[in-house]
Design a protein around this motif. Structure first.
Motif, PDB file in Angstrom:
ATOM      1  N   ARG A  76     143.176  85.500  23.448  1.00 40.93           N
ATOM      2  CA  ARG A  76     142.332  84.726  22.539  1.00 40.93           C
ATOM      3  C   ARG A  76     140.901  85.244  22.418  1.00 40.93           C
ATOM      4  N   LEU A  77     140.565  86.270  23.184  1.00 37.65           N
ATOM      5  CA  LEU A  77     139.245  86.871  23.044  1.00 37.65           C
ATOM      6  C   LEU A  77     139.260  87.925  21.944  1.00 37.65           C
ATOM      7  N   LYS A  78     138.269  87.896  21.092  1.00 40.32           N
ATOM      8  CA  LYS A  78     138.100  88.958  20.100  1.00 40.32           C
ATOM      9  C   LYS A  78     137.647  90.222  20.832  1.00 40.32           C
ATOM     10  N   ARG A  84     134.807  90.249  31.255  1.00 39.94           N
ATOM     11  CA  ARG A  84     135.216  91.022  30.073  1.00 39.94           C
ATOM     12  C   ARG A  84     136.491  91.760  30.413  1.00 39.94           C
ATOM     13  N   ARG A  85     137.324  91.982  29.387  1.00 40.27           N
ATOM     14  CA  ARG A  85     138.542  92.738  29.617  1.00 40.27           C
ATOM     15  C   ARG A  85     138.209  94.135  30.091  1.00 40.27           C
ATOM     16  N   VAL A 138     133.333  84.106  22.451  1.00 41.81           N
ATOM     17  CA  VAL A 138     132.984  83.625  23.785  1.00 41.81           C
ATOM     18  C   VAL A 138     133.879  82.443  24.140  1.00 41.81           C
ATOM     19  N   ILE A 139     134.384  82.460  25.366  1.00 43.56           N
ATOM     20  CA  ILE A 139     135.113  81.319  25.918  1.00 43.56           C
ATOM     21  C   ILE A 139     134.310  80.848  27.118  1.00 43.56           C
ATOM     22  N   GLU A 149     132.369  82.554  17.091  1.00 39.05           N
ATOM     23  CA  GLU A 149     133.393  81.554  17.411  1.00 39.05           C
ATOM     24  C   GLU A 149     133.389  81.347  18.923  1.00 39.05           C
ATOM     25  N   VAL A 150     133.233  80.093  19.361  1.00 38.58           N
ATOM     26  CA  VAL A 150     133.161  79.756  20.777  1.00 38.58           C
ATOM     27  C   VAL A 150     134.213  78.698  21.095  1.00 38.58           C
TER      28      VAL A 150
END
Length: 186
Positions: free
Chosen positions: A130-132, A182-183, A92-93, A25-26
């Motif tokens: 919103r990031l997986k 990245r977190r 990915v965003i 999902e992007v």
């Protein structure tokens, strides 16, 4: 389309570092012509492409149909995360946002200028929810942008940021970059 930011070195750097798998999902924020979203969809990703400009939305929709990825690419008008629910997650965003810290005077200048780099603060804050797990943010910037403020905002929102691409424009002082965030680990 007229009045829509056209792809350049910055878009190419993001595309060259856009590693997605079939079914990922992007979310492509500020999609403009849709070039980054289209490349993600051509790689098999399921893409949501958003832009606040109706002209950009029409351009991205046209290009998605032209490249036959409209079955994997949803294009809609939205200002950043405005139309994206907090419960929707992305692997990915991507974002190719304005670089220059200056208040825009009109819609055309909004493609280049951002007052106080606020679009980056919105990008990092909105990406947090919103990031997986294991997801990443991939965005473009330039040496004529306010890199210090962007790095500071990423740090404030608890992102690690790393350079993944660089392109110097021949015969100019301009350099474009692609960064991945990245977190931070807890």
């Amino acid at each position: 389309g007229k009045g829509v930011f056209h792809p350049h070195y910055d878009s190419t750097l993001v595309i060259n570092n856009l590693y997605v798998s079939r079914g990922n999902e992007v979310l492509d924020i500020g999609t403009g012509s849709g070039v980054i979203a289209i490349h993600a969809a051509m790689s098999g990703a399921c893409v949501t492409a958003v832009d606040k400009s109706q002209r950009a939305v029409r351009s991205a929709q046209y290009n998605a149909e032209r490249y036959k990825v409209n079955n994997r690419m949803l294009v809609r008008q939205s200002d950043m995360f405005e139309g994206i629910g907090d419960d929707v997650g992305f692997h990915v965003i991507t974002a190719n946002l304005p670089f220059i810290n200056r208040t825009p005077r009109n819609a055309i200048e909004e493609t280049t200028y951002t007052a106080n780099c606020n679009v980056y603060r919105q990008l990092f804050r909105g990406s947090q929810t919103r990031l997986k797990d294991g997801g990443r943010v991939l965005f473009a910037q330039a040496n004529f942008g306010d890199l210090g403020s962007v790095f500071e905002m990423a740090e404030q929102e608890e992102f690690d940021i790393g350079l993944v691409g660089r392109k110097k424009v021949p015969d100019t002082p301009y350099v474009f970059y692609a960064f991945e965030c990245r977190r931070k680990r807890e």
